[in-house]
Design an enzyme around this catalytic site. Structure first.
Site, PDB file in Angstrom:
ATOM      1  N   GLN A 102       0.683  -1.031   0.072  1.00  0.00           N
ATOM      2  CA  GLN A 102       0.012  -0.043  -0.136  1.00  0.00           C
ATOM      3  C   GLN A 102       0.655   0.987  -0.332  1.00  0.00           C
ATOM      4  O   GLN A 102       1.547   1.598   1.003  1.00  0.00           O
ATOM      5  CB  GLN A 102      -0.646   0.192   1.171  1.00  0.00           C
ATOM      6  N   TYR A 112      -6.179 -12.404  -2.747  1.00  0.00           N
ATOM      7  CA  TYR A 112      -5.413 -11.217  -3.121  1.00  0.00           C
ATOM      8  C   TYR A 112      -4.169 -10.235  -2.018  1.00  0.00           C
ATOM      9  O   TYR A 112      -4.206  -9.365  -1.546  1.00  0.00           O
ATOM     10  CB  TYR A 112      -5.955 -10.003  -4.404  1.00  0.00           C
ATOM     11  N   GLU A 129      -1.968 -15.249  -3.385  1.00  0.00           N
ATOM     12  CA  GLU A 129      -1.670 -14.527  -4.078  1.00  0.00           C
ATOM     13  C   GLU A 129      -0.880 -15.123  -5.116  1.00  0.00           C
ATOM     14  O   GLU A 129      -0.310 -16.196  -4.809  1.00  0.00           O
ATOM     15  CB  GLU A 129      -0.886 -13.664  -3.065  1.00  0.00           C
ATOM     16  N   ASP A 166      -9.627  -8.015  -1.893  1.00  0.00           N
ATOM     17  CA  ASP A 166      -8.112  -7.260  -2.528  1.00  0.00           C
ATOM     18  C   ASP A 166      -7.405  -6.632  -3.744  1.00  0.00           C
ATOM     19  O   ASP A 166      -6.593  -6.900  -3.813  1.00  0.00           O
ATOM     20  CB  ASP A 166      -7.593  -6.860  -1.594  1.00  0.00           C
ATOM     21  N   CYS A 219      -8.955   0.607  -5.158  1.00  0.00           N
ATOM     22  CA  CYS A 219      -8.512   1.397  -5.127  1.00  0.00           C
ATOM     23  C   CYS A 219      -9.768   1.917  -6.403  1.00  0.00           C
ATOM     24  O   CYS A 219      -9.350   3.026  -7.100  1.00  0.00           O
ATOM     25  CB  CYS A 219      -7.345   1.387  -5.703  1.00  0.00           C
TER      26      CYS A 219
HETATM   27  C1  LIG Z   1      -4.474  -4.186  -4.571  1.00  0.00           C
HETATM   28  S1  LIG Z   1      -3.012  -5.518  -4.437  1.00  0.00           S
HETATM   29  C2  LIG Z   1      -3.442  -5.703  -2.261  1.00  0.00           C
HETATM   30  C3  LIG Z   1      -2.413  -6.107  -1.560  1.00  0.00           C
HETATM   31  C4  LIG Z   1      -2.580  -6.930  -0.456  1.00  0.00           C
HETATM   32  N1  LIG Z   1      -3.778  -7.113  -0.098  1.00  0.00           N
HETATM   33  C5  LIG Z   1      -2.618  -5.329   0.525  1.00  0.00           C
HETATM   34  O1  LIG Z   1      -3.008  -4.742   1.194  1.00  0.00           O
HETATM   35  O2  LIG Z   1      -0.826  -4.998   0.249  1.00  0.00           O
HETATM   36  C6  LIG Z   1      -3.830  -6.936  -5.529  1.00  0.00           C
HETATM   37  C7  LIG Z   1      -2.781  -8.254  -5.663  1.00  0.00           C
HETATM   38  O3  LIG Z   1      -3.046  -8.736  -6.222  1.00  0.00           O
HETATM   39  C8  LIG Z   1      -2.377  -9.674  -6.790  1.00  0.00           C
HETATM   40  N2  LIG Z   1      -3.177 -10.677  -7.491  1.00  0.00           N
HETATM   41  C9  LIG Z   1      -3.692 -10.168  -8.973  1.00  0.00           C
HETATM   42  N3  LIG Z   1      -4.786 -10.917  -9.508  1.00  0.00           N
HETATM   43  C10 LIG Z   1      -4.175 -12.316  -8.895  1.00  0.00           C
HETATM   44  C11 LIG Z   1      -4.898 -13.335  -9.033  1.00  0.00           C
HETATM   45  N4  LIG Z   1      -6.000 -13.386  -9.796  1.00  0.00           N
HETATM   46  N5  LIG Z   1      -5.465 -14.260  -8.263  1.00  0.00           N
HETATM   47  C12 LIG Z   1      -4.277 -13.973  -7.208  1.00  0.00           C
HETATM   48  N6  LIG Z   1      -3.382 -12.729  -6.530  1.00  0.00           N
HETATM   49  C13 LIG Z   1      -3.686 -11.805  -7.491  1.00  0.00           C
HETATM   50  C14 LIG Z   1      -1.481  -8.561  -6.675  1.00  0.00           C
HETATM   51  O4  LIG Z   1       0.086  -9.790  -7.692  1.00  0.00           O
HETATM   52  C15 LIG Z   1      -1.188  -7.673  -6.015  1.00  0.00           C
HETATM   53  O5  LIG Z   1      -0.321  -8.195  -4.740  1.00  0.00           O
END
Ligand SMILES: C[S@@+](CC[C@H](N)C(=O)[O-])C[C@H]1O[C@@H](n2cnc3c(N)ncnc32)[C@H](O)[C@@H]1O
Length: 365
Positions: free
Chosen positions: A209, A236, A257, A298, A325
């Site tokens: 974040q 996520y 993740e 998320d 976001c």
């Molecule tokens: C907005 S970030 C949120 C990370 C965490 N919740 C945080 O607050 O630090 C979204 C995360 O989802 C992962 N991601 C994106 N698409 C995904 C999917 N289909 N399955 C699993 N992870 C995914 C990305 O690598 C990223 O780390």
């Protein structure tokens, strides 16, 4: 051209019209008459306000001399209380439900991550409408450590882009890529940041974040909404921040993740937490899971895929906390989650002075 501004677009530009065309006027507010210069013209016109002939009562003097030319900030000319109201109403428009007033997480110097462009050694931002390169010696949104590093690297950057990330609680930093300079040191593979007293490792490709205080506000809100829980899935999960800081409330936490870099960080960050399990897979490959109490979603800006939403419908958890976001994809996804009631919508202002807003929603069955 002289323009009357009638409203503020969701992107934070004043809207007007000229010879039958819509005009986006950077740096203007509803009710204002402005003298503007055209930056780009195609089906719409993009202009920048150069002189404010009748200022809005909500106007304040922008602190940054590069505003609105650098296009990184859209709202520096709007007082902060009105920025929060603008964001609340944008969330309500996107979600089509009532939202709380956003929680503020710093008005200036709140960002722990800068992604910059470099040209002939100089570092700056690129105007998103004209693609003009704008040298930046100091960005008022960035944490002081980032501005220190920026001033040391300015004029000496042998790369076309540079990412500077700072642990605002640890004083550690990361500059990527590695630059051929005696100092400051660059090319660090990772740095550490502290959230609610716990230390996290963050590697260069991993998401974190961008507002440290904001991340803590999100976790406090999550803790309040979840209460004491049984089985929690943190979908996520990034480097494991939510999983680690919610593990004391749950009997079991499963973090999901897909990024290999985030996985390496998360396995390090979650060590010693015996009730937390990490799965490196796409959320699509893991859901549906029967018997979940709480599902935290998320996703990135584009939201959840249809497979994820359909899998939730097949095995619905007791509570869903959706975090995003992007209020537009969030609204789209929440409307697909049938059988749930939206209990709370709490925007979190991780991005003051810009049009962006983070938002959390609590859904129950
Ligand atoms: C907005 S970030 C949120 C990370 C965490 N919740 C945080 O607050 O630090 C979204 C995360 O989802 C992962 N991601 C994106 N698409 C995904 C999917 N289909 N399955 C699993 N992870 C995914 C990305 O690598 C990223 O780390």
């Amino acid at each position: 051209m002289r323009l009357q501004v009638t409203e503020l677009s969701p992107g934070g530009e004043g809207l007007s019209s000229w010879e039958g065309k819509k005009v986006r006027v950077l740096g203007s507010l509803p009710g204002e008459e402005v003298e503007a210069k055209v930056l780009r013209e195609d089906r719409e016109v993009v202009a920048v306000a150069e002189e404010i002939l009748t200022p809005s009562p909500e106007r304040v003097s922008p602190l940054c001399p590069l505003f609105p030319r650098c296009t990184g900030c859209q709202l520096q000319h709007l007082n902060y209380s009105s920025q929060l109201e603008f964001k609340r109403s944008k969330v309500e428009q996107a979600l089509q439900v009532r939202a709380e007033r956003p929680i503020s997480c710093g008005e200036w110097e709140y960002r722990n991550h800068a992604r910059l462009t470099a040209e002939r050694g100089e570092i700056g931002f690129v105007n998103k409408y004209t693609e003009e390169f704008i040298r930046v010696d100091r960005c008022l949104l960035m944490a002081p450590l980032i501005n220190d590093l920026l001033s040391q690297l300015q004029g000496r950057c042998a790369s076309t882009m540079v990412s500077i990330r700072a642990g605002v609680r640890t004083g550690e930093y990361l500059v990527q890529p590695e630059l051929p300079l005696p100092s400051p040191a660059t090319g660090q593979p990772f740095y550490h940041e502290i959230l609610l007293g716990r230390r996290f490792r963050i590697s260069s490709p991993s998401f974190f974040q961008p507002n440290t205080e904001g991340a803590e506000t999100m976790i406090r809100t999550l803790r309040e909404w979840i209460g004491s829980a049984g089985r929690v899935m943190d979908a996520y999960a990034g480097v494991g921040t939510f999983s680690a800081l919610l593990s004391d409330l749950a009997s079991e936490v499963v973090a999901v993740e897909e990024s290999p870099s985030a996985e390496r960080d998360a396995r390090f960050n979650l060590r010693g937490l015996s009730n937390v399990r990490f799965i490196r897979k796409k959320v699509e490959e893991v859901l549906p899971v029967e018997g979940l109490d709480v599902l935290i979603l998320d996703p990135p800006r584009q939201g959840c895929s249809r497979e994820v939403l359909e899998a939730i419908a097949r095995a619905p958890p007791r509570k869903v906390v959706y975090i995003s976001c992007n209020p537009w994809t969030m609204g789209r996804d929440l409307r697909q989650l049938k059988g749930f009631t939206i209990e709370r919508v709490q925007p979190i202002d991780l991005f003051a002075q810009t049009q962006h807003i983070e938002c959390m929603a609590l859904l129950t069955r």
